[in-house]
Every structure is written in C-alpha cells, then in structure tokens.
Design a protein around this motif. Structure first.
Motif, PDB file in Angstrom:
ATOM      1  N   ASP A   1       3.254  -5.014  61.772  1.00  0.00           N
ATOM      2  CA  ASP A   1       4.350  -4.209  62.308  1.00  0.00           C
ATOM      3  C   ASP A   1       5.716  -4.853  62.087  1.00  0.00           C
ATOM      4  OD1 ASP A   1       2.805  -2.092  63.174  1.00  0.00           O
ATOM      5  OD2 ASP A   1       2.373  -3.011  65.109  1.00  0.00           O
TER       6      ASP A   1
ATOM      7  N   LEU B   1       6.260  -3.449  58.237  1.00  0.00           N
ATOM      8  CA  LEU B   1       5.912  -2.066  57.879  1.00  0.00           C
ATOM      9  C   LEU B   1       6.991  -1.091  58.297  1.00  0.00           C
ATOM     10  CD1 LEU B   1       3.823   0.078  56.919  1.00  0.00           C
ATOM     11  CD2 LEU B   1       2.914   0.035  59.267  1.00  0.00           C
ATOM     12  N   HIS B   2       7.349  -0.178  57.398  1.00  0.00           N
ATOM     13  CA  HIS B   2       8.326   0.871  57.671  1.00  0.00           C
ATOM     14  C   HIS B   2       7.711   2.196  57.235  1.00  0.00           C
ATOM     15  CE1 HIS B   2      11.159  -2.481  58.066  1.00  0.00           C
ATOM     16  NE2 HIS B   2      10.612  -2.921  56.949  1.00  0.00           N
ATOM     17  N   VAL B   3       7.652   3.167  58.114  1.00  0.00           N
ATOM     18  CA  VAL B   3       7.047   4.464  57.806  1.00  0.00           C
ATOM     19  C   VAL B   3       8.146   5.529  57.805  1.00  0.00           C
ATOM     20  CG1 VAL B   3       5.364   6.182  58.501  1.00  0.00           C
ATOM     21  CG2 VAL B   3       4.852   3.758  58.824  1.00  0.00           C
ATOM     22  N   ASP B   4       8.330   6.192  56.685  1.00  0.00           N
ATOM     23  CA  ASP B   4       9.305   7.268  56.475  1.00  0.00           C
ATOM     24  C   ASP B   4      10.735   6.783  56.405  1.00  0.00           C
ATOM     25  OD1 ASP B   4       7.275   9.149  56.361  1.00  0.00           O
ATOM     26  OD2 ASP B   4       7.366   9.570  58.521  1.00  0.00           O
ATOM     27  N   LYS B   5      11.166   5.928  57.338  1.00  0.00           N
ATOM     28  CA  LYS B   5      12.506   5.361  57.302  1.00  0.00           C
ATOM     29  C   LYS B   5      12.440   3.888  57.678  1.00  0.00           C
ATOM     30  CE  LYS B   5      15.485   9.364  58.151  1.00  0.00           C
ATOM     31  NZ  LYS B   5      16.583   9.905  58.988  1.00  0.00           N
ATOM     32  N   TRP B   6      13.401   3.089  57.155  1.00  0.00           N
ATOM     33  CA  TRP B   6      13.458   1.661  57.484  1.00  0.00           C
ATOM     34  C   TRP B   6      13.800   1.493  58.940  1.00  0.00           C
ATOM     35  CZ3 TRP B   6      12.866  -2.314  53.748  1.00  0.00           C
ATOM     36  CH2 TRP B   6      13.036  -3.616  54.261  1.00  0.00           C
TER      37      TRP B   6
END
Length: 218
Positions: free
Chosen positions: A210, A213-218
């Motif tokens: 975590d 990790l970046h999901v969709d946006k930083w």
C-alpha cells in the motif's frame, strides 16, 4: 530443453527467492558452459519490441579476460563506495533499513574484490544506433532486460546465483574493446554467475504494497 537438475520451486518461490548473490558465489566450483547455454536458451523466450530479438550475449570464462574485467569493476566499485549513492550510505538515519543497507554495501565491496574470480561473467547486449537515442529509451532496454531477468530466474532454478551489476558501464567502451563487442551493441549489465554456497534463499523484506500502489489516480 532441460538437461540439468532443476530445483523443486513453485513459480512464486522462484520469483520471491531469486536474490542478488555476492558473498555466497562459489568461486571454486566450475560452471559448465552447457548450463549457461541452457539458461540463455530460456532467456531467449522473453519478449522484445516488434519481436526484433536484437540481443547478443557475451559469456566470459577465460581467466585472463575475467581478471581484466574484474579489475575494471574493482576500480569502479571503489569510486562507488566513496560516493553519496553508495548503498551503505542510503537510509543511514532509518534504524530499520540502515543495517540492511550496510550489509549490502559490505557485499558490494566484497564482489568488487572478487569479480574477476567468478567462474562465468555474462554481459547482455542490445543492438541499437551507435549513439543511444535521446529521451525515452524504454523501448530499447525493454527489449533486453526481461530476457536478462529470465536468465537470472533460469540460473536460480538450476542452483546458480547471479548478481545484476552495472558499475562497469561507465567504462563500456573499454570493455567493448577488450571483448571485441562491435559498435552499435550496447551493454546492459555484468552478471557474475556461479554456484552458490548454503542451502537456499528466502524472500527479502520489502515496503508494504500500500505504500507503493496507486489505483486510478496517484
């Protein structure tokens, strides 16, 4: 394809225990060239841009050439250890990571003294323009580095240790002249390869997923 014994490792075990090996490289045990060829045959299955397969593999076993490469590497390690980029100087104020970084620095210093004694040195090369292109070079190196990692994985599965080193690249032209590497081929690494001492390796400590990790946006 496989003619040498392969360790009983699951894919996850192979991927999480292929470590950089320095002090545990066995300098006294010969590595058959047929074993290196087998690892490289597996490496050649890696992807490359437009399926060019523009790689070439320099395998050095001659004692005199290994000694000369080892001296170049030793001199560059000496400079590196004095620099601010040295592993031993990173995270020096972190009580958890500092001891680990110090051990890495010590092992780099050890390899600097012994690179020329490692039985096999592998230099992966990629075909390109005489001068590397400015700007984004991801396409060029992305057509070689997956194969280099595949070589390390294949070696690990067959009881060999490797280390991914690049300090010699500041003297790439000198190394190319020594080994007869023609213009237009660029070196990516210097991979000492040997049997390893001890039984096996375990996963290394890493930052929590975590934290990176970046999901969709930083």
């Amino acid at each position: 394809m496989t003619s040498f014994p392969v360790l009983d490792l699951t894919p996850d075990e192979l991927l999480t225990t292929t470590r950089t090996v320095r002090k545990r490289l066995d300098l006294s045990k010969n590595v058959p060239i047929e074993l290196i060829r087998e690892c490289l045959e597996i490496a050649l299955q890696a992807p490359s841009g437009s399926n060019r397969q523009g790689w070439q593999w320099m395998v050095v076993t001659d004692p005199s050439l290994r000694a000369q490469l080892g001296e170049i590497y030793r001199e560059e390690v000496e400079k590196y250890l004095k620099s601010r980029a040295s592993a031993a100087k990173l995270f020096s104020d972190d009580p958890v990571r500092a001891p680990v970084q110090q051990r890495v620095g010590d092992s780099v210093a050890w390899l600097g003294e012994h690179m020329g004694e490692v039985p096999v040195l592998v230099i992966p090369c990629i075909r390109g323009a005489v001068e590397l292109p400015a700007g984004n070079q991801a396409g060029l190196w992305g057509s070689l580095l997956p194969a280099v990692w595949s070589y390390s994985l294949a070696a690990r599965a067959r009881g060999l240790g490797t280390a991914w080193t690049t300090l010699h690249l500041s003297r790439e032209a000198e190394v190319a002249e020594l080994l007869g590497i023609p213009q237009g081929f660029h070196q990516a690494a210097l991979m000492p390869t040997a049997y390893f001492t001890g039984e096996t390796f375990k996963p290394a400590p890493r930052e929590p997923i975590d934290s990176v990790l970046h999901v969709d946006k930083w």
